[in-house]
Write a protein that holds these residues in place. Sequence first.
Motif, PDB file in Angstrom:
ATOM      1  N   LEU A  95       7.606   5.160   4.002  1.00  0.00           N
ATOM      2  CA  LEU A  95       8.066   3.867   3.527  1.00  0.00           C
ATOM      3  C   LEU A  95       9.582   3.842   3.420  1.00  0.00           C
ATOM      4  O   LEU A  95      10.236   2.901   3.872  1.00  0.00           O
ATOM      5  CB  LEU A  95       7.429   3.567   2.167  1.00  0.00           C
ATOM      6  CG  LEU A  95       7.952   2.297   1.507  1.00  0.00           C
ATOM      7  CD1 LEU A  95       7.377   1.078   2.199  1.00  0.00           C
ATOM      8  CD2 LEU A  95       7.631   2.280   0.023  1.00  0.00           C
ATOM      9  N   GLU A 144       0.630  10.954  -1.234  1.00  0.00           N
ATOM     10  CA  GLU A 144       1.567   9.973  -1.761  1.00  0.00           C
ATOM     11  C   GLU A 144       2.991  10.291  -1.318  1.00  0.00           C
ATOM     12  O   GLU A 144       3.774   9.410  -0.993  1.00  0.00           O
ATOM     13  CB  GLU A 144       1.506   9.961  -3.300  1.00  0.00           C
ATOM     14  CG  GLU A 144       0.178   9.496  -3.860  1.00  0.00           C
ATOM     15  CD  GLU A 144       0.003   7.990  -3.780  1.00  0.00           C
ATOM     16  OE1 GLU A 144       1.010   7.271  -3.898  1.00  0.00           O
ATOM     17  OE2 GLU A 144      -1.143   7.536  -3.578  1.00  0.00           O
ATOM     18  N   GLU A 185       2.777  -3.774 -10.765  1.00  0.00           N
ATOM     19  CA  GLU A 185       1.703  -3.117 -10.048  1.00  0.00           C
ATOM     20  C   GLU A 185       2.278  -2.288  -8.905  1.00  0.00           C
ATOM     21  O   GLU A 185       1.871  -1.156  -8.694  1.00  0.00           O
ATOM     22  CB  GLU A 185       0.750  -4.190  -9.528  1.00  0.00           C
ATOM     23  CG  GLU A 185      -0.700  -3.795  -9.522  1.00  0.00           C
ATOM     24  CD  GLU A 185      -1.107  -3.281  -8.183  1.00  0.00           C
ATOM     25  OE1 GLU A 185      -2.107  -2.570  -8.143  1.00  0.00           O
ATOM     26  OE2 GLU A 185      -0.419  -3.573  -7.197  1.00  0.00           O
ATOM     27  N   LEU A 186       3.203  -2.862  -8.183  1.00  0.00           N
ATOM     28  CA  LEU A 186       3.801  -2.143  -7.065  1.00  0.00           C
ATOM     29  C   LEU A 186       4.451  -0.856  -7.546  1.00  0.00           C
ATOM     30  O   LEU A 186       4.330   0.192  -6.946  1.00  0.00           O
ATOM     31  CB  LEU A 186       4.886  -3.003  -6.403  1.00  0.00           C
ATOM     32  CG  LEU A 186       4.406  -4.268  -5.706  1.00  0.00           C
ATOM     33  CD1 LEU A 186       5.582  -4.998  -5.101  1.00  0.00           C
ATOM     34  CD2 LEU A 186       3.380  -3.914  -4.653  1.00  0.00           C
ATOM     35  N   GLY A 193       2.543   2.574  -8.877  1.00  0.00           N
ATOM     36  CA  GLY A 193       2.207   3.604  -7.906  1.00  0.00           C
ATOM     37  C   GLY A 193       3.311   4.673  -7.849  1.00  0.00           C
ATOM     38  O   GLY A 193       3.039   5.867  -7.768  1.00  0.00           O
ATOM     39  N   THR A 194       4.520   4.196  -7.924  1.00  0.00           N
ATOM     40  CA  THR A 194       5.637   5.112  -7.814  1.00  0.00           C
ATOM     41  C   THR A 194       5.767   5.996  -9.044  1.00  0.00           C
ATOM     42  O   THR A 194       6.030   7.196  -8.934  1.00  0.00           O
ATOM     43  CB  THR A 194       6.934   4.323  -7.594  1.00  0.00           C
ATOM     44  OG1 THR A 194       6.652   3.301  -6.672  1.00  0.00           O
ATOM     45  CG2 THR A 194       8.016   5.210  -7.076  1.00  0.00           C
ATOM     46  N   SER A 234       0.833  -1.197   0.000  1.00  0.00           N
ATOM     47  CA  SER A 234       0.000   0.000   0.000  1.00  0.00           C
ATOM     48  C   SER A 234       0.868   1.247   0.000  1.00  0.00           C
ATOM     49  O   SER A 234       0.513   2.260  -0.588  1.00  0.00           O
ATOM     50  CB  SER A 234      -0.982  -0.017   1.172  1.00  0.00           C
ATOM     51  OG  SER A 234      -0.281   0.036   2.380  1.00  0.00           O
ATOM     52  N   ALA A 235       2.031   1.148   0.599  1.00  0.00           N
ATOM     53  CA  ALA A 235       2.926   2.299   0.570  1.00  0.00           C
ATOM     54  C   ALA A 235       3.392   2.556  -0.852  1.00  0.00           C
ATOM     55  O   ALA A 235       3.592   3.688  -1.272  1.00  0.00           O
ATOM     56  CB  ALA A 235       4.119   2.051   1.475  1.00  0.00           C
ATOM     57  N   LEU A 236       3.536   1.486  -1.617  1.00  0.00           N
ATOM     58  CA  LEU A 236       4.003   1.638  -2.984  1.00  0.00           C
ATOM     59  C   LEU A 236       2.876   2.035  -3.913  1.00  0.00           C
ATOM     60  O   LEU A 236       3.019   2.002  -5.120  1.00  0.00           O
ATOM     61  CB  LEU A 236       4.640   0.345  -3.459  1.00  0.00           C
ATOM     62  CG  LEU A 236       6.014   0.075  -2.833  1.00  0.00           C
ATOM     63  CD1 LEU A 236       6.515  -1.291  -3.234  1.00  0.00           C
ATOM     64  CD2 LEU A 236       7.003   1.153  -3.240  1.00  0.00           C
ATOM     65  N   GLY A 237       1.716   2.348  -3.363  1.00  0.00           N
ATOM     66  CA  GLY A 237       0.682   2.929  -4.193  1.00  0.00           C
ATOM     67  C   GLY A 237      -0.516   2.045  -4.450  1.00  0.00           C
ATOM     68  O   GLY A 237      -1.480   2.475  -5.051  1.00  0.00           O
ATOM     69  N   ALA A 238      -0.453   0.778  -4.032  1.00  0.00           N
ATOM     70  CA  ALA A 238      -1.644  -0.047  -4.190  1.00  0.00           C
ATOM     71  C   ALA A 238      -2.687   0.505  -3.234  1.00  0.00           C
ATOM     72  O   ALA A 238      -2.405   0.716  -2.062  1.00  0.00           O
ATOM     73  CB  ALA A 238      -1.330  -1.496  -3.853  1.00  0.00           C
ATOM     74  N   LYS A 289       3.442   9.307   2.269  1.00  0.00           N
ATOM     75  CA  LYS A 289       3.493   7.844   2.348  1.00  0.00           C
ATOM     76  C   LYS A 289       4.870   7.350   1.941  1.00  0.00           C
ATOM     77  O   LYS A 289       5.463   6.495   2.571  1.00  0.00           O
ATOM     78  CB  LYS A 289       2.473   7.247   1.354  1.00  0.00           C
ATOM     79  CG  LYS A 289       1.192   6.746   1.952  1.00  0.00           C
ATOM     80  CD  LYS A 289       0.511   5.939   0.854  1.00  0.00           C
ATOM     81  CE  LYS A 289      -0.905   5.571   1.206  1.00  0.00           C
ATOM     82  NZ  LYS A 289      -1.555   4.868   0.082  1.00  0.00           N
ATOM     83  N   TRP A 290       5.319   7.885   0.834  1.00  0.00           N
ATOM     84  CA  TRP A 290       6.596   7.452   0.280  1.00  0.00           C
ATOM     85  C   TRP A 290       7.730   7.702   1.270  1.00  0.00           C
ATOM     86  O   TRP A 290       8.580   6.839   1.488  1.00  0.00           O
ATOM     87  CB  TRP A 290       6.887   8.161  -1.037  1.00  0.00           C
ATOM     88  CG  TRP A 290       8.236   7.801  -1.553  1.00  0.00           C
ATOM     89  CD1 TRP A 290       9.346   8.558  -1.500  1.00  0.00           C
ATOM     90  CD2 TRP A 290       8.596   6.555  -2.130  1.00  0.00           C
ATOM     91  NE1 TRP A 290      10.418   7.878  -2.008  1.00  0.00           N
ATOM     92  CE2 TRP A 290       9.976   6.613  -2.411  1.00  0.00           C
ATOM     93  CE3 TRP A 290       7.910   5.388  -2.428  1.00  0.00           C
ATOM     94  CZ2 TRP A 290      10.676   5.566  -2.979  1.00  0.00           C
ATOM     95  CZ3 TRP A 290       8.612   4.350  -3.002  1.00  0.00           C
ATOM     96  CH2 TRP A 290       9.980   4.444  -3.270  1.00  0.00           C
TER      97      TRP A 290
END
Lengths: 879, 122
Positions: free
Chosen positions: B107, B100, B15-16, B19-20, A371-375, B103-104
Amino acid sequence: MSRRKRMIEELDQDIRDHIAIETQDNIERGMTPEEARHAALRKFGNIAKVKDETHEVWSVMWLERLFQDVGFGVRTLSKNPGYAIVAILTLALGIGANTAMFSVVRGVLLAPLPFHQPERLVIIGESRPNLNLKEMDVSYPDFQDWQRDAHSFEQMATLTWSSYDLTGSGTPQHIDGMQVSAGFFATLDVPMVLGRDFSRSEDQPQGAQNVIISNRLWKDRFRATPQVLGQYLKLDGADYTIIGVLPPGFRFLTEADVYTPLAVSNPKLCGDRTILGIVSIARLKPGISIAQAQSELSTVQAQLDNLYPAADRNLGIHIDSLKHDFVGDTAGMLFMLLGAVIMVLLIACANVANLLFARAAAREREFAVRSALGASRMRVVRQLLTESVLLALTGGLIGLGIAKLALVVVLGGIRDSLPRGENVGLDWTVLLFAFGVSLAVGVLFGLAPAMKSTSKTVFGSLKAGGRGSTRAHLRSQGIFVIVQMGLTLVLLTGCSLLLRTVRELRNVNPGFEAKNVVTFKVGLSPSMSRTEIDVQVAFQQLVDRIRQLPGVEAVDVAVALSLPMSERDHSGSFWVGAQKPASMQDAPHALLFWTGPDYLRIMRIPLLRGRFFTPADTLKSERVIAIDDDLAHTYFPGKNPVGQTINVAWQNFGPARIIGVVGHVKNWGLNDPGTDNPSQIYISVYQLKNLVVPDLAKYLTIVVRTPLDTAAVMPAIKNVVYGAAEDQTVYRVRTMQEVVSATMSSQRLAMVLLAAFAGLALLVASIGFYGVISYSVTQRVQEIGVRVALGAKPRDVLQLVLGQGLRLAIAGLIVGAVVVFLLGRSLPSFSQLLYGVKATDLATLLIASGVLLGVAIVACYIPARRALKIDPIVALRYD
Amino acid sequence: MFSPRVSTKDKERIELLQGTLDLLILQTLKPGPAHGHAIAKTIEFNSADVLQVEQGSLYPALHRLIRHGWISSEEGTSENNRRAKFYRLTTKGRRQLTIETSKWNKLAEAIARILRPAEQEG
């Protein structure tokens, strides 16, 4: 131009622009135009793929993603086969049991009767509101008057059951039949596959002896030839002309092979308004409700009551839907069992939800990274849901197999005690049910763990090295375990209550000794005279010959209705003393038993006063009767009834002298409370005459007391019967024990199923309990390690783990006990089944709790042992 | 995308990483609208060429962002007077960029901590 087409063109243009700019840049960097273009294309990548991917973004992507999710789900699950197998099998058991139970409920209760517009079919009974008697059979003359005067019905018909000896070509055979009025098949709207229905003019006394046969008989006896019409069928020695063949599978409550016109076969019954001996059905006119029909027919009947006061005084009408009449009281019990099996499913679901929780906890870091990676959160939730639905659907598929097996194995033996049991099976509605349940289970029980483990706080899990929300998980799991324990306790208690009921019923003294008694009927040779005297003599001779057989202790003849618990009975009015009551309808009723002199000895019914019949009591001697002690106490309190006179109104039997008082028998089953119609009167078979029955032989049964096994004694008995005449049949062989135990069939059915459900629940819940405790030990390895390092003794560790388990178990037991008490008070369909024990019986509840607690302790002990072996050094390094 | 070739077998990883890429596009559009080629160039340039965007993969990402309502597209002319489609950050997209980004950062911090546990915990 469509929106999509425009978007495609715009994208093409966009890509062309992009490449043009890049080419231009490259040229400016000094490449040749051709080189520049190649470099630009290379840098851009696969254009077709880019377009496809972009189109996908536009199109509805959920299907695409679903496949992705399923694929990923299958891969994830197959990485943990143990987990997947436990979850799938647990769900398979739960869904399988539910599917099987649902198919029973569907077949018996939900499926419409197999007739055209069955909701319009009703059964009409007469009632005696003043005696609180409903749903009695009706008299034929009353029926004829209804047919003439009532307007609520499109068509009406009557029927009664009978049976015949089929002789002629082939071995003599005893077959079941029905006597029906013209219009019976038309009312049900059943067309003949061959030939025709009875006409009105045929259904008259002295009418032609015609018969309609079942499809089965047509195939077995006539090789399904169309030439069967016009052929003869020898029934009880008389030739009946076959005029029609029914479609395959036709049955009205029971299966019958021959159908004859009622008025032809049973003229005596049709002429007597006082005999309530037929069943009446009707098809309502469209738009007419049962209540409307009931009120109209009641008006008609009220006129009849005035017109024929002697026969009809105080008679009312009771109309019920045919389906409700077919199904009877089973509905409540089946819904109760369905409720029980849903509890099993909930228990199974709680297990799977717990497994999902544990796994979700283990995968928390994965989710957090994703989810951190955008999912998006929904994306992860959907992934988890896909997995749980995948589990549930696989479980459902295996569950269907289990349901199929359950229907064959468990229901095979008890199907006959269900009305419409032949209708139970797996069909598309059942398949749909199984699919729907699986889907619902997958979504509902996947959702909670999925939501929980992807909630905002999971970022903590990255920080906390992955154990941040373990406590929260344990709390949810604890709730599930408590619910599981509670539901299992409910099922265990229900099952124990029924076990106790069946045991109590076995200990009930029915007033006779069922052991070592066998009963059977004999079809006398068609060539024999059918007068009452001749039939009585023929049976007396048979009885005398059977008495000579080795191993036969006592034998006699009785009217079949007289056997206790025979599901049917006969009652008649009587009065004591010389003064006849103004109306017979208000006179007291007693059950009438017609038996031979040896009957008491065979059934071991105690003789309390006086004597019983002897062979000397015949039509030529004085009328005598025996009464049971109930009648003696009620009508001759403090007096000796022997020598007194009772008038039996039935069939004008007339005044009879009481010669003896015998013990009371439970006539309606072991759980017969004895409150309805308790008085019982015995009349000698050999003093019966001028009966309305067309053939006395059919009403008689032979009762034998023998210590020998039925299989051992019946061949000798059959030899005696065939020795008298070769074309005689022996049929309906039953031991009294079978008859008695049939009266417990509801309790046994409920007990067997509840026991199966409770066993399943116990198994599943204990696995779940073990799993949760075991998981919590794993989560607390470090904590336990620290405690041991700080000097905790093995005892303390054991206490820690067992204490946690016991707290959960006891909380579950308390929840369960509350539910037991609530259900015990609010579930009449269950408490009605019980005998000798209350639904809220404390002892039973305590025993069930004890069993459950024992299982819980064992389930705790295994992980506790593991906790004991924890090495503090290893534990502290454990991550 | 960042790595030049991503095998389709590892769909999950795409997919992962999608997002980036989304995050990077949003960031690139923060100062003002730009056309596709310019976005690709900017990402490459700003990451000192560490992140090599396979330029085509930009387009599915752009359209996904449009679907989410984070960016919008409009016709315009590029710096060398060519007609081109321009992408613009919407208000919703601006808000998403903040989320985002934070969040990034979390992470990155967390991963860094995991990768350097010894230093962290002594």
